[in-house]
Design a protein around this motif. Sequence first.
Motif, PDB file in Angstrom:
ATOM      1  N   VAL A  11       0.771  -1.178   0.573  1.00  0.00           N
ATOM      2  CA  VAL A  11      -0.174   0.132  -0.138  1.00  0.00           C
ATOM      3  C   VAL A  11       0.866   1.349  -0.190  1.00  0.00           C
ATOM      4  CG1 VAL A  11      -1.784  -0.991   1.168  1.00  0.00           C
ATOM      5  CG2 VAL A  11       0.155   0.148   2.100  1.00  0.00           C
ATOM      6  N   ARG A  12       0.321   2.539  -0.145  1.00  0.00           N
ATOM      7  CA  ARG A  12       1.314   3.734  -0.456  1.00  0.00           C
ATOM      8  C   ARG A  12       0.689   4.321   0.687  1.00  0.00           C
ATOM      9  NH1 ARG A  12      -3.066   4.361  -4.892  1.00  0.00           N
ATOM     10  NH2 ARG A  12      -3.647   6.379  -3.851  1.00  0.00           N
ATOM     11  N   HIS A  13       0.203   4.414   1.559  1.00  0.00           N
ATOM     12  CA  HIS A  13       0.422   5.131   3.687  1.00  0.00           C
ATOM     13  C   HIS A  13      -0.441   4.181   4.143  1.00  0.00           C
ATOM     14  CE1 HIS A  13      -0.562   8.328   0.372  1.00  0.00           C
ATOM     15  NE2 HIS A  13      -1.447   8.365  -0.104  1.00  0.00           N
ATOM     16  N   PRO A  14       0.454   4.364   4.967  1.00  0.00           N
ATOM     17  CA  PRO A  14       0.858   3.595   6.473  1.00  0.00           C
ATOM     18  C   PRO A  14      -1.166   3.922   7.222  1.00  0.00           C
ATOM     19  CG  PRO A  14       1.613   5.322   6.928  1.00  0.00           C
ATOM     20  CD  PRO A  14       1.106   5.308   5.390  1.00  0.00           C
ATOM     21  N   VAL A  15      -1.881   2.885   6.397  1.00  0.00           N
ATOM     22  CA  VAL A  15      -3.107   3.813   7.283  1.00  0.00           C
ATOM     23  C   VAL A  15      -3.561   2.270   6.680  1.00  0.00           C
ATOM     24  CG1 VAL A  15      -5.080   5.441   7.434  1.00  0.00           C
ATOM     25  CG2 VAL A  15      -2.840   6.103   7.179  1.00  0.00           C
ATOM     26  N   VAL A  16      -4.820   2.014   8.288  1.00  0.00           N
ATOM     27  CA  VAL A  16      -5.119   0.447   8.011  1.00  0.00           C
ATOM     28  C   VAL A  16      -6.499   0.751   8.463  1.00  0.00           C
ATOM     29  CG1 VAL A  16      -5.284  -2.162   8.555  1.00  0.00           C
ATOM     30  CG2 VAL A  16      -3.350  -0.873   8.708  1.00  0.00           C
ATOM     31  N   GLN A  17      -7.646   0.164   7.845  1.00  0.00           N
ATOM     32  CA  GLN A  17      -9.607   0.600   7.754  1.00  0.00           C
ATOM     33  C   GLN A  17      -9.399  -0.909   8.004  1.00  0.00           C
ATOM     34  OE1 GLN A  17     -11.527  -0.879   4.363  1.00  0.00           O
ATOM     35  NE2 GLN A  17     -12.086  -1.844   6.706  1.00  0.00           N
ATOM     36  N   THR A  18     -10.503  -1.590   9.404  1.00  0.00           N
ATOM     37  CA  THR A  18     -10.418  -2.967   9.632  1.00  0.00           C
ATOM     38  C   THR A  18     -10.929  -3.029   9.940  1.00  0.00           C
ATOM     39  OG1 THR A  18     -11.486  -1.799  12.332  1.00  0.00           O
ATOM     40  CG2 THR A  18      -8.927  -1.350  12.119  1.00  0.00           C
ATOM     41  N   GLY A  19     -11.165  -4.640   9.965  1.00  0.00           N
ATOM     42  CA  GLY A  19     -12.203  -4.941   9.435  1.00  0.00           C
ATOM     43  C   GLY A  19     -13.511  -5.461  10.018  1.00  0.00           C
ATOM     44  N   MET A  20     -14.614  -4.498   9.882  1.00  0.00           N
ATOM     45  CA  MET A  20     -15.764  -4.691  11.458  1.00  0.00           C
ATOM     46  C   MET A  20     -16.323  -5.133  10.085  1.00  0.00           C
ATOM     47  SD  MET A  20     -15.295  -0.581  11.414  1.00  0.00           S
ATOM     48  CE  MET A  20     -14.742  -0.227   9.297  1.00  0.00           C
ATOM     49  N   GLY A  21     -17.142  -6.177  11.116  1.00  0.00           N
ATOM     50  CA  GLY A  21     -18.555  -7.418  11.051  1.00  0.00           C
ATOM     51  C   GLY A  21     -19.586  -6.166  10.132  1.00  0.00           C
ATOM     52  N   TRP A  22     -20.374  -5.731   9.344  1.00  0.00           N
ATOM     53  CA  TRP A  22     -21.711  -5.591   8.320  1.00  0.00           C
ATOM     54  C   TRP A  22     -21.441  -4.086   8.035  1.00  0.00           C
ATOM     55  CZ3 TRP A  22     -24.819  -9.276   7.831  1.00  0.00           C
ATOM     56  CH2 TRP A  22     -24.694  -9.666   8.892  1.00  0.00           C
TER      57      TRP A  22
END
Length: 353
Positions: A11-22
């Motif tokens: 990825v280009r940036h060190p930012v993670v969108q976490t795996g939220m259910g629904w």
Amino acid sequence: METALCRLTGVRHPVVQTGMGWVAGPRLVAATAEAGGLGILGAATMRLEELAAAIREVRERTEAPFGVNLRADAPDAGQRVDLLIREGVRVASFALSPGERLIGRLKDAGIVVIPSVGAVRHAEKVRAQGADAVLVQGAEGGGHTGAVATTVLLPQVVDAVDIPVIAAGGFFDGRGLAAALCFGAAGIGMGTRFLLTSDSAVPEEVKRRYLAADARDAVVTARIDGLPHRMLRSALTERAESTGLPRRLPGAVRRAAAYRAMSGASWRELVADGLAMRRARRLPWDAVLLAANTPMLIRAALVGGDAEAGVLPAGQAVGAIERLPSCAELITGIVEDAARVLGSAPGAANPRS
């Protein structure tokens, strides 16, 4: 702003969108990936065929790398790993330790394995099992959470393991990313902040409920599913806190039946799932029954829009969020602000990233 996380996942940036259910469906994941962050599909609430379709939809929306969050204790965890391998998904994340066998299979296929942990000993455990990186969530984070603040837990984990560490719990802007990098992290993970974007499919009226909340409204209760769970205060949480276990169990059983019908699982599969959860999390049977509440209660709020009768997982960062940017606006702003903060810091920090 390239870090070890960027080099590991592409990825280009060190930012993670976490795996939220629904919440973390194809639209949000693809928007995050297109913006240069690491989007992670929340697969725990998806049937196997739904997960396959979701992966295909993300691929139709973006060519950027993305990940999938799996339940290590799910009865069909092996089949889901097979699917990720067939589809060439870049990252597999887990809420519990996946064990050496699953980690080995994923790594042999070139998939990056990133478990989530809430304690130093858990980080050391998954590192010994072969994990490529670890996401550590402090007590400020939403959903199931621990008791130690990110500012205390994060540096301990950074010191304990020699793999990239992603900091989660309480992050929402560029100052947070800068602080995490100074602590030695390789990036940040955010759930509530990505839930509150224009790319999130959460109903608008529910988003307004989040935007109106104060940090003190993000309370922790174990009365919903038997585990400490940070969520917005609501009529549901008030009833749960004032109602004893015997009165809550019938509702939990009804919602378990509803989830079974929705998921297409048999009662035998549902019992096997409960047994696996009991073993993995060392829960008593009453907590296992209550845990059946969670998927349907979260769905009621985040899909159905019933903010009072459902669960609204929320980190304390909710009190600092006032607008709904796109994922592109959010990630660009965070990275630019972090660079500015780090560049102007006295004695400019040199984070171990």
